[in-house]
Design a protein around this motif. Structure first.
Motif, PDB file in Angstrom:
ATOM      1  N   CYS A   1      16.868  19.430  22.596  1.00 23.33           N
ATOM      2  CA  CYS A   1      17.549  19.575  23.981  1.00 23.33           C
ATOM      3  C   CYS A   1      16.796  20.273  24.997  1.00 23.33           C
TER       4      CYS A   1
ATOM      5  N   PHE B   1      16.879  16.902  29.836  1.00 14.16           N
ATOM      6  CA  PHE B   1      18.126  16.624  29.040  1.00 14.16           C
ATOM      7  C   PHE B   1      19.367  17.172  29.309  1.00 14.16           C
TER       8      PHE B   1
ATOM      9  N   SER C   1      22.564  15.716  31.410  1.00 11.99           N
ATOM     10  CA  SER C   1      23.563  15.464  30.566  1.00 11.99           C
ATOM     11  C   SER C   1      24.775  16.302  31.149  1.00 11.99           C
TER      12      SER C   1
ATOM     13  N   CYS D   1      24.578  19.423  25.629  1.00 13.31           N
ATOM     14  CA  CYS D   1      23.962  19.314  24.425  1.00 13.31           C
ATOM     15  C   CYS D   1      24.749  19.490  23.278  1.00 13.31           C
TER      16      CYS D   1
ATOM     17  N   TYR E   1      13.517   9.237  23.455  1.00 10.56           N
ATOM     18  CA  TYR E   1      14.608  10.349  23.472  1.00 10.56           C
ATOM     19  C   TYR E   1      14.133  11.590  23.135  1.00 10.56           C
TER      20      TYR E   1
ATOM     21  N   THR F   1      11.837  13.956  29.443  1.00  6.99           N
ATOM     22  CA  THR F   1      12.971  13.201  29.285  1.00  6.99           C
ATOM     23  C   THR F   1      13.014  12.357  30.697  1.00  6.99           C
TER      24      THR F   1
ATOM     25  N   VAL G   1      19.006   9.798  30.518  1.00  3.74           N
ATOM     26  CA  VAL G   1      19.887  10.213  29.603  1.00  3.74           C
ATOM     27  C   VAL G   1      21.221   9.280  29.558  1.00  3.74           C
ATOM     28  N   HIS G   2      21.746   8.873  28.590  1.00  5.72           N
ATOM     29  CA  HIS G   2      22.665   8.053  28.385  1.00  5.72           C
ATOM     30  C   HIS G   2      24.172   8.882  28.457  1.00  5.72           C
TER      31      HIS G   2
ATOM     32  N   ARG H   1      21.957  10.408  21.912  1.00  7.03           N
ATOM     33  CA  ARG H   1      20.749   9.644  22.643  1.00  7.03           C
ATOM     34  C   ARG H   1      20.976   8.384  22.820  1.00  7.03           C
TER      35      ARG H   1
ATOM     36  N   TRP I   1      24.509   6.172  32.809  1.00 10.38           N
ATOM     37  CA  TRP I   1      23.325   6.942  32.351  1.00 10.38           C
ATOM     38  C   TRP I   1      22.764   7.781  33.600  1.00 10.38           C
TER      39      TRP I   1
END
Length: 386
Positions: free
Chosen positions: A5, A9, A13, A20, A89, A102, A105-106, A117, A176
């Motif tokens: 992570c 990310f 996120s 994460c 990813y 990164t 991020v989805h 990911r 995303w």
């Protein structure tokens, strides 16, 4: 996977509404009401269902008509995905974290792989979009008339139209999030990096289509057969070579635009404009030729599934876009009241027009296109495939 992570990310996120620790494991399932908003399951079902139906159609076409092109296209697109996406990813796991941070991020969807990911719908979107674009071009007889390269360019152009409708909506609806600070992202085209608009929407499907038609499609058009082993190695080669092609095709922008976002943006845009101009001329000329020729007596190739599901996809995207318009028009400096970036509505509208016209062309071309030397079994079957 907390060691995987990265700070980027983690930040992106959290912007999407999860951490994460919530990203799950190798495989994880969620109920639709547990997702960030109602649009996520709608998108997921639309894309995954379309990809499954495309796979079923490809298998049926191979079994009944001896034509492996659709199946190779589907599997080749999936192979391309698993070559391209994992390093993006997990750059640290591939030892490239010093060069590639990164990029995006989805969000978390109903079916997830690889610790949040890789949503299942992303696995599905590659073969579905490739199938829609490739088959529209194939139905118009462009590969047969104009050859592999120009046919592939038309696939890239049509794919770009279908994909950008989805690409410009995703960030606003939190499907995303992009890292705008990543050096590979600029210049931005509103909510979407211009490199994504050009490379992933137009150039990779062009590369894939060129490989599929070169290694399989043109041989099938001449009535040749392949053994199972031949199809396996050709599919693997297609996935690998298409990945290389995706790196080669945008070289003018990536090589000469390294020192300036502006120069890189101009070069990316120039590549897209050049591709579009060539494709538009070829598509219109072929459609007009078919309209003028009328019925030539040759059996038609029709893919009724693609004709129908392309319209389903466009209808769903139109519905999702309409639902997003209140927040879109309420955005200030490209950011909604919820803090989400918005895409370009005018560009999306143009892509809707191109996609609709492309589908309409497959219905309104009164001429009939077929392989120059149809296989004795596949030619009649092509007429029945509608």
């Amino acid at each position: 996977m907390s060691d995987m992570c990265s700070p980027t990310f983690d930040e992106l996120s959290r912007d999407l509404g999860f951490t994460c620790d919530e990203a799950g494991g190798l495989v994880e399932l969620r109920a639709p009401w547990e997702l960030e908003n109602w649009t996520l399951p709608v998108l997921e079902v639309t894309i995954v269902l379309g990809a499954l139906l495309a796979l079923i159609y490809a298998i049926v076409r191979l079994r009944r008509h001896g034509d492996p092109t659709n199946l190779v296209l589907w599997l080749g697109a999936t192979a391309y995905l698993f070559i391209i996406e994992p390093p993006l990813y997990f750059p640290a796991a591939f030892g490239i974290e010093e060069h590639v941070d990164t990029m995006f991020v989805h969000n978390l969807f109903m079916v997830e792989f690889l610790w949040g990911r890789l949503p299942l719908y992303i696995v599905a979107v590659y073969p579905l979009m490739a199938t829609l674009a490739f088959e529209i071009v194939r139905m118009l007889g462009i590969f047969v008339r104009y050859g592999v390269l120009l046919g592939a360019a038309c696939v890239g152009f049509v794919h770009h139209a279908f994909y950008e409708i989805f690409d410009h909506l995703g960030p606003q609806l939190r499907w995303w999030a992009w890292s705008e600070e990543n050096p590979l992202s600029p210049p931005m085209f509103d909510a979407v990096p211009l490199p994504s608009v050009v490379v992933f929407a137009a150039l990779w499907p062009m590369s894939l289509a060129l490989c599929v038609q070169f290694f399989v499609g043109r041989h099938v058009d001449r009535g040749e057969h392949f053994s199972g082993l031949q199809l396996v190695w050709r599919t693997l080669v297609i996935g690998i070579v298409a990945s290389i092609g995706t790196a080669v095709l945008p070289i003018p922008a990536t090589l000469f635009g390294m020192g300036s976002d502006t120069v890189r943006g101009i070069l990316y845009a120039a590549e897209l404009v050049a591709l579009s101009m060539v494709a538009v001329v070829v598509l219109i000329r072929q459609w007009l030729r078919l309209r003028a020729d009328g019925h030539t007596g040759a059996p038609a190739y029709r893919n009724g599934f693609v004709q129908a599901y392309a319209l389903v996809y466009l209808a769903v995207m139109a519905f999702l876009w309409i639902s997003a318009l209140p927040d879109f028009f309420g955005a200030v400096d490209g950011i909604t009241v919820n803090g989400d970036p918005v895409g370009n509505l005018w560009y999306t509208g143009a892509c809707f027009a191109v996609a609709l016209l492309s589908v309409a062309a497959t219905f309104t071309a009164t001429g009939r296109s077929a392989p120059s030397t149809p296989h004795p079994d596949s030619a009649p079957a092509a007429a029945r495939s509608s």
